[in-house]
Design an enzyme around this catalytic site. Structure first.
Site, PDB file in Angstrom:
ATOM      1  N   GLY A   1       0.812  -1.216   0.000  1.00  0.00           N
ATOM      2  CA  GLY A   1       0.000   0.000   0.000  1.00  0.00           C
ATOM      3  C   GLY A   1       0.843   1.264   0.000  1.00  0.00           C
ATOM      4  O   GLY A   1       0.525   2.245  -0.682  1.00  0.00           O
ATOM      5  N   CYS A   2       1.925   1.243   0.740  1.00  0.00           N
ATOM      6  CA  CYS A   2       2.808   2.420   0.801  1.00  0.00           C
ATOM      7  C   CYS A   2       3.524   2.626  -0.526  1.00  0.00           C
ATOM      8  O   CYS A   2       3.729   3.769  -0.951  1.00  0.00           O
ATOM      9  CB  CYS A   2       3.815   2.255   1.937  1.00  0.00           C
ATOM     10  SG  CYS A   2       2.996   2.170   3.552  1.00  0.00           S
ATOM     11  N   THR A   3       3.866   1.535  -1.182  1.00  0.00           N
ATOM     12  CA  THR A   3       4.504   1.642  -2.491  1.00  0.00           C
ATOM     13  C   THR A   3       3.536   2.245  -3.500  1.00  0.00           C
ATOM     14  O   THR A   3       3.913   3.131  -4.275  1.00  0.00           O
ATOM     15  CB  THR A   3       5.036   0.274  -2.954  1.00  0.00           C
ATOM     16  OG1 THR A   3       6.021  -0.168  -2.006  1.00  0.00           O
ATOM     17  CG2 THR A   3       5.657   0.353  -4.330  1.00  0.00           C
TER      18      THR A   3
END
Length: 184
Positions: free
Chosen positions: A73-75
């Site tokens: 998700g952060c990527t």
């Protein structure tokens, strides 16, 4: 002293205590953004000078809190910022994006280098910035919160949690930045 009186006295005493470390803050549009100083990094390494929010008055600052470098998700979120950078952040003109996590600077530098991220990351390993902005969790990670801080140092936009998978979230962010950049 009656039980009711003792309860009232204890309640008043607890209310007068200072906030405990790790207490969550609820910030809203119009609030003065809490000032902080933190080590920032880019793909080139640790920035020579720490980032102090109050030194960026006169520009729009976007604080994008996220849980952990290199997670799926952060990527998606950081790659979206990278790929839409010119559109969202007006090519960097008077807009500073800082991704904030509790990751160590070495992890953030490596990730920025591998993914070709052009913006700054804050290594909030002590979670002080996360606590000040209500993004820190008890587990050592940050929640996915996003703040746009206007040139006067006030919060112009807040979204908690930021939905990194929604195209509308990036459209709303772009609109908030455009409005903030124009507010001088």
């Amino acid at each position: 002293m009656s039980v009711r009186t003792r309860v009232a006295v204890l309640a008043a005493a607890f209310a007068a205590l200072p906030a405990v470390a790790g207490a969550q803050t609820t910030l809203k549009v119009g609030d003065v953004a809490p000032d902080f100083t933190v080590t920032t990094v880019t793909a080139k390494g640790v920035d020579a000078k720490p980032f102090t929010l109050s030194e960026h008055k006169g520009e729009t600052v976007v604080l994008a809190f996220f849980p952990k470098a290199r997670t799926s998700g952060c990527t998606v979120q950081m790659e979206s910022y990278r790929d839409k950078y010119a559109e969202l952040f007006k090519g960097g003109q008077k807009v500073t994006l800082v991704g904030v996590s509790a990751d160590p600077d070495t992890a953030l530098i490596s990730w920025a280098k591998d993914a070709k991220f052009l913006f700054h990351f804050a290594a909030d390993t002590e979670r002080k910035v996360g606590v000040a902005y209500g993004a820190s969790t008890g587990s050592g990670y940050h929640k996915r919160h996003l703040y746009v801080i206007n040139p006067q140092g006030k919060i112009a936009y807040v979204t908690t949690p930021f939905n990194q998978m929604s195209a509308d979230a990036y459209t709303e962010l772009g609109d908030a930045i455009t409005k903030s950049v124009g507010s001088k």
